[in-house]
Write an enzyme that holds these catalytic residues in place. Structure first.
Site, PDB file in Angstrom:
ATOM      1  N   GLY A  79      -4.577  -4.315  -3.790  1.00  0.00           N
ATOM      2  CA  GLY A  79      -5.545  -3.266  -4.077  1.00  0.00           C
ATOM      3  C   GLY A  79      -4.749  -2.044  -4.488  1.00  0.00           C
ATOM      4  O   GLY A  79      -4.122  -1.412  -3.656  1.00  0.00           O
ATOM      5  N   HIS A  80      -4.727  -1.746  -5.780  1.00  0.00           N
ATOM      6  CA  HIS A  80      -3.901  -0.655  -6.302  1.00  0.00           C
ATOM      7  C   HIS A  80      -4.807   0.477  -6.761  1.00  0.00           C
ATOM      8  O   HIS A  80      -5.606   0.312  -7.679  1.00  0.00           O
ATOM      9  CB  HIS A  80      -3.021  -1.166  -7.449  1.00  0.00           C
ATOM     10  CG  HIS A  80      -2.016  -2.197  -7.003  1.00  0.00           C
ATOM     11  ND1 HIS A  80      -1.155  -2.822  -7.860  1.00  0.00           N
ATOM     12  CD2 HIS A  80      -1.736  -2.688  -5.771  1.00  0.00           C
ATOM     13  CE1 HIS A  80      -0.393  -3.655  -7.180  1.00  0.00           C
ATOM     14  NE2 HIS A  80      -0.730  -3.602  -5.910  1.00  0.00           N
ATOM     15  N   LYS A  92       1.840   2.002  -5.187  1.00  0.00           N
ATOM     16  CA  LYS A  92       2.360   1.380  -6.425  1.00  0.00           C
ATOM     17  C   LYS A  92       1.442   1.656  -7.612  1.00  0.00           C
ATOM     18  O   LYS A  92       1.901   1.899  -8.720  1.00  0.00           O
ATOM     19  CB  LYS A  92       2.501  -0.145  -6.231  1.00  0.00           C
ATOM     20  CG  LYS A  92       3.502  -0.523  -5.142  1.00  0.00           C
ATOM     21  CD  LYS A  92       3.553  -2.023  -4.908  1.00  0.00           C
ATOM     22  CE  LYS A  92       2.304  -2.582  -4.295  1.00  0.00           C
ATOM     23  NZ  LYS A  92       2.038  -2.175  -2.907  1.00  0.00           N
ATOM     24  N   GLN A  95       1.926  -6.123  -3.127  1.00  0.00           N
ATOM     25  CA  GLN A  95       2.417  -6.190  -1.737  1.00  0.00           C
ATOM     26  C   GLN A  95       3.761  -5.445  -1.606  1.00  0.00           C
ATOM     27  O   GLN A  95       3.974  -4.483  -2.311  1.00  0.00           O
ATOM     28  CB  GLN A  95       2.524  -7.642  -1.252  1.00  0.00           C
ATOM     29  CG  GLN A  95       1.192  -8.367  -1.098  1.00  0.00           C
ATOM     30  CD  GLN A  95       0.641  -8.931  -2.391  1.00  0.00           C
ATOM     31  OE1 GLN A  95       1.339  -9.604  -3.130  1.00  0.00           O
ATOM     32  NE2 GLN A  95      -0.617  -8.682  -2.678  1.00  0.00           N
ATOM     33  N   ASP A 145       0.810  -1.224   0.000  1.00  0.00           N
ATOM     34  CA  ASP A 145       0.000   0.000   0.000  1.00  0.00           C
ATOM     35  C   ASP A 145       0.841   1.271   0.000  1.00  0.00           C
ATOM     36  O   ASP A 145       0.450   2.295   0.571  1.00  0.00           O
ATOM     37  CB  ASP A 145      -0.961   0.020   1.209  1.00  0.00           C
ATOM     38  CG  ASP A 145      -1.871  -1.186   1.218  1.00  0.00           C
ATOM     39  OD1 ASP A 145      -2.213  -1.670   0.126  1.00  0.00           O
ATOM     40  OD2 ASP A 145      -2.236  -1.643   2.325  1.00  0.00           O
TER      41      ASP A 145
HETATM   42  P1  GDP Z   1      -0.753   0.312  -3.563  1.00  0.00           P
HETATM   43  O1  GDP Z   1      -1.383  -0.970  -3.095  1.00  0.00           O
HETATM   44  O2  GDP Z   1       0.706   0.344  -3.306  1.00  0.00           O
HETATM   45  O3  GDP Z   1      -1.100   0.638  -4.988  1.00  0.00           O
HETATM   46  O4  GDP Z   1      -1.391   1.468  -2.670  1.00  0.00           O
HETATM   47  P2  GDP Z   1      -2.939   1.617  -2.254  1.00  0.00           P
HETATM   48  O5  GDP Z   1      -3.719   2.037  -3.436  1.00  0.00           O
HETATM   49  O6  GDP Z   1      -3.417   0.407  -1.516  1.00  0.00           O
HETATM   50  O7  GDP Z   1      -2.838   2.755  -1.160  1.00  0.00           O
HETATM   51  C1  GDP Z   1      -2.276   4.002  -1.434  1.00  0.00           C
HETATM   52  C2  GDP Z   1      -3.342   5.074  -1.153  1.00  0.00           C
HETATM   53  O8  GDP Z   1      -2.732   6.342  -1.096  1.00  0.00           O
HETATM   54  C3  GDP Z   1      -4.380   5.180  -2.248  1.00  0.00           C
HETATM   55  O9  GDP Z   1      -5.595   5.580  -1.677  1.00  0.00           O
HETATM   56  C4  GDP Z   1      -3.830   6.294  -3.146  1.00  0.00           C
HETATM   57  O10 GDP Z   1      -4.855   6.978  -3.869  1.00  0.00           O
HETATM   58  C5  GDP Z   1      -3.212   7.210  -2.129  1.00  0.00           C
HETATM   59  N1  GDP Z   1      -2.019   7.958  -2.564  1.00  0.00           N
HETATM   60  C6  GDP Z   1      -1.027   7.586  -3.413  1.00  0.00           C
HETATM   61  N2  GDP Z   1      -0.059   8.518  -3.430  1.00  0.00           N
HETATM   62  C7  GDP Z   1      -0.447   9.487  -2.568  1.00  0.00           C
HETATM   63  C8  GDP Z   1       0.169  10.684  -2.105  1.00  0.00           C
HETATM   64  O11 GDP Z   1       1.273  11.064  -2.481  1.00  0.00           O
HETATM   65  N3  GDP Z   1      -0.527  11.417  -1.161  1.00  0.00           N
HETATM   66  C9  GDP Z   1      -1.741  11.037  -0.693  1.00  0.00           C
HETATM   67  N4  GDP Z   1      -2.334  11.779   0.228  1.00  0.00           N
HETATM   68  N5  GDP Z   1      -2.344   9.900  -1.119  1.00  0.00           N
HETATM   69  C10 GDP Z   1      -1.687   9.139  -2.021  1.00  0.00           C
HETATM   70  P1  IMO Z   2      -0.991  -4.250  -2.180  1.00  0.00           P
HETATM   71  O1  IMO Z   2      -0.529  -4.846  -3.492  1.00  0.00           O
HETATM   72  C1  IMO Z   2      -1.077  -4.587   2.172  1.00  0.00           C
HETATM   73  C2  IMO Z   2      -1.161  -8.666   3.797  1.00  0.00           C
HETATM   74  C3  IMO Z   2      -2.408  -9.104   4.540  1.00  0.00           C
HETATM   75  C4  IMO Z   2      -1.808 -10.074   5.544  1.00  0.00           C
HETATM   76  C5  IMO Z   2      -0.701 -10.747   4.729  1.00  0.00           C
HETATM   77  C6  IMO Z   2      -1.090 -12.089   4.139  1.00  0.00           C
HETATM   78  O2  IMO Z   2      -2.245  -3.490  -2.279  1.00  0.00           O
HETATM   79  O3  IMO Z   2       0.135  -3.513  -1.537  1.00  0.00           O
HETATM   80  P2  IMO Z   2      -2.641 -12.803   2.089  1.00  0.00           P
HETATM   81  O4  IMO Z   2      -4.093 -12.567   1.851  1.00  0.00           O
HETATM   82  O5  IMO Z   2      -1.751 -12.252   1.036  1.00  0.00           O
HETATM   83  O6  IMO Z   2      -2.340 -14.240   2.417  1.00  0.00           O
HETATM   84  O7  IMO Z   2      -2.323 -11.976   3.464  1.00  0.00           O
HETATM   85  O8  IMO Z   2      -0.376  -9.846   3.684  1.00  0.00           O
HETATM   86  N1  IMO Z   2      -1.402  -8.165   2.426  1.00  0.00           N
HETATM   87  C7  IMO Z   2      -1.330  -6.872   2.087  1.00  0.00           C
HETATM   88  N2  IMO Z   2      -1.111  -5.765   2.842  1.00  0.00           N
HETATM   89  N3  IMO Z   2      -1.214  -4.486   0.828  1.00  0.00           N
HETATM   90  C8  IMO Z   2      -1.379  -5.577   0.051  1.00  0.00           C
HETATM   91  O9  IMO Z   2      -1.352  -5.539  -1.291  1.00  0.00           O
HETATM   92  C9  IMO Z   2      -1.497  -6.843   0.684  1.00  0.00           C
HETATM   93  N4  IMO Z   2      -1.703  -8.108   0.245  1.00  0.00           N
HETATM   94  C10 IMO Z   2      -1.627  -8.896   1.308  1.00  0.00           C
HETATM   95  O10 IMO Z   2      -3.038  -7.998   5.172  1.00  0.00           O
HETATM   96  O11 IMO Z   2      -1.185  -9.348   6.580  1.00  0.00           O
HETATM   97 MG    MG Z   3      -2.902  -1.627  -1.803  1.00  0.00          MG
END
Ligand code: GDP
Ligand code: IMO
Ligand code: MG
Length: 424
Positions: free
Chosen positions: A40-41, A16, A224, A13
């Protein structure tokens, strides 16, 4: 630069999705190579939010071919739903724009049930996403897994699935006491889904090989983060795939080439969803403030993310474990205006000072050592940063020994500063 990998350098998170989407503007192919719909991207374009779980984050760019490589564990129903969601959002997807490896391992209902049963009734709770990821990678390693190509032949599908659930049925009936669907029902469901997915199924290895040999620009989108890697992460509180750069080679391939750039996506602080040790976790008001300002809720499960200060011993470890060549520092805006700013620069562990984590270190026993920095209060409307923000950036760069090439200060595409060139 012809090839670049996007790697989460923390516990996932890190942003990415946003960075992949941005760099996708200047590249030809975007490949997912591990994980599944546990990811979840998020991509935000003019206030519209799209969360991708399986489909690569290059899909918003019409210039990009999106590829799901063989290292991905593939839930066909989740894929169908995601296709419907993004089509409803006006993104056109067809088999010319999206290719899926015939060798992806299939997440079955049985694997989802087993994942949840272990979390609910097992001894060590990992806090998984409940998507069936672990049991599916187990099937793959034990050579009992269903592959995507198997969904296209009902006889092979039935035979392979029967073998794959032979042992699981005993667990469901006699250990966990949970219901599971009859074999015929699951065969029918998967076969029907296979028919929908058929146009996208192909040999993605050769597609990537051809693209690489034609000099096309290829980006590999990790899911991840390094600290969730099955081999390099905080085991057993990890996911079940290789989230670090080695996963690119095992889960998709880069025939005859090497990665030119490995870009580590790093949040300006640290978050974690699920169980497991977290040395710099903040359980006080500042932690709550970061969680609320950063809207730190899981993009897949909606769970509240645990928040803490940036952890440089872990970040330095991720740089080494995944051969990172530069960093994109995201969510810097979230720290702006806080009344304090700390950086963990080392641990006290077993009577010694440790400035770089390593495999097997017991993160539940380390004592973080903090440096206080002057807080910054930047609004990012101009390109000149406060001395305090520059200090934060240079402290991180000096410590990890690689440059921060991108600074992200908001979820929108234009809330970004490039300090280095990628793909142009
Ligand atoms: P990922 O799994 O690595 O793609 O990240 P996620 O989407 O799960 O979580 C990142 C969250 O931060 C999302 O809600 C993005 O819209 C938000 N985000 C990404 N870059 C920035 C930033 O520079 N500032 C803020 N405030 N939010 C950001
Ligand atoms: P993105 O790509 C954050 C965490 C789960 C749990 C552990 C194992 O959005 O960064 P699993 O279901 O993979 O067997 O769970 O890994 N986890 C993540 N945490 N971002 C993710 O993906 C994750 N995918 C799995 O919360 O701790
Ligand atoms: Mg994510």
């Amino acid at each position: 630069m012809q090839s670049l990998a996007i790697i989460g350098s923390q516990w996932g998170d890190e942003g990415k999705g946003k960075i992949t989407d941005l760099l996708g503007a200047n590249c030809d192919v975007v490949v997912r190579y591990q994980g599944g719909n546990n990811a979840g991207h998020t991509i935000v374009v003019k206030n519209e939010k799209i969360v991708l779980h399986l489909i690569p984050s290059g899909i918003l760019r019409s210039n990009c071919l999106s590829v799901i490589g063989h290292g991905v564990v593939f839930d066909p129903e989740a894929f169908k739903e995601e296709l419907e969601t993004i089509s409803a959002a006006g993104i056109k997807v067809d088999h010319n724009r999206l290719k899926i490896s015939a060798n992806c391992t299939i997440i079955t209902r049985y694997n989802q049930i087993l994942d949840k049963a272990r979390e609910n009734f097992g001894t060590t709770k990992i806090g998984t996403t409940g998507k069936g990821i672990g049991p599916t990678y187990e099937d793959k390693a034990s050579r009992k897994a269903l592959k995507l190509k198997d969904l296209l032949n009902k006889d092979i599908l039935a035979k392979t699935l029967k073998e794959s659930i032979f042992e699981k049925k005993v667990l469901f009936e006699h250990l966990y006491n949970v219901e599971c669907p009859p074999l015929e029902e699951e065969v029918d469901r998967l076969y029907q889904l296979g028919q929908i997915i058929k146009p996208y199924v192909c040999d993605t290895f050769s597609i990537i090989d051809k693209a690489a040999s034609e000099g096309k620009k290829i980006m590999y989108e990790g899911a991840q983060g390094v600290l969730l890697d099955i081999d390099y992460g905080s085991y057993p509180f990890v996911t079940s795939s290789n989230t670090s750069y080695g996963g690119v080679y095992t889960g998709a391939g880069l025939p005859g080439k090497h990665l030119d750039e490995v870009l580590g996506i790093t949040k300006a602080y640290t978050t974690r969803v699920g169980e497991g040790p977290f040395p710099t976790e903040l359980t006080d008001d500042i932690g709550v403030q970061i969680q609320q300002i950063g809207l730190e809720f899981g993009a897949t499960t909606g769970r509240r993310r645990r928040c803490g200060w940036i952890d440089l011993p872990l970040l330095k470890y991720s740089v080494k474990a995944s051969n990172l060549t530069s960093i994109a520092l995201t969510k810097v805006d979230v720290l702006s205006g806080l009344s304090e700013l700390k950086v963990c620069y080392a641990y006290q562990y077993e009577g010694k000072q440790v400035d770089c984590a390593y495999q097997g270190i017991d993160l539940s026993k380390v004592e973080p050592m903090y440096m206080d920095l002057a807080p910054f209060n930047d609004d990012f409307s101009k390109n000149d940063f406060s001395k305090q923000l520059i200090d934060y950036i240079t402290t991180i760069e000096k410590f990890i020994g690689i440059p921060i090439g991108i600074l992200s200060y908001g979820a929108e595409r234009d809330e970004i500063i490039f300090r280095k060139n990628y793909f142009n």
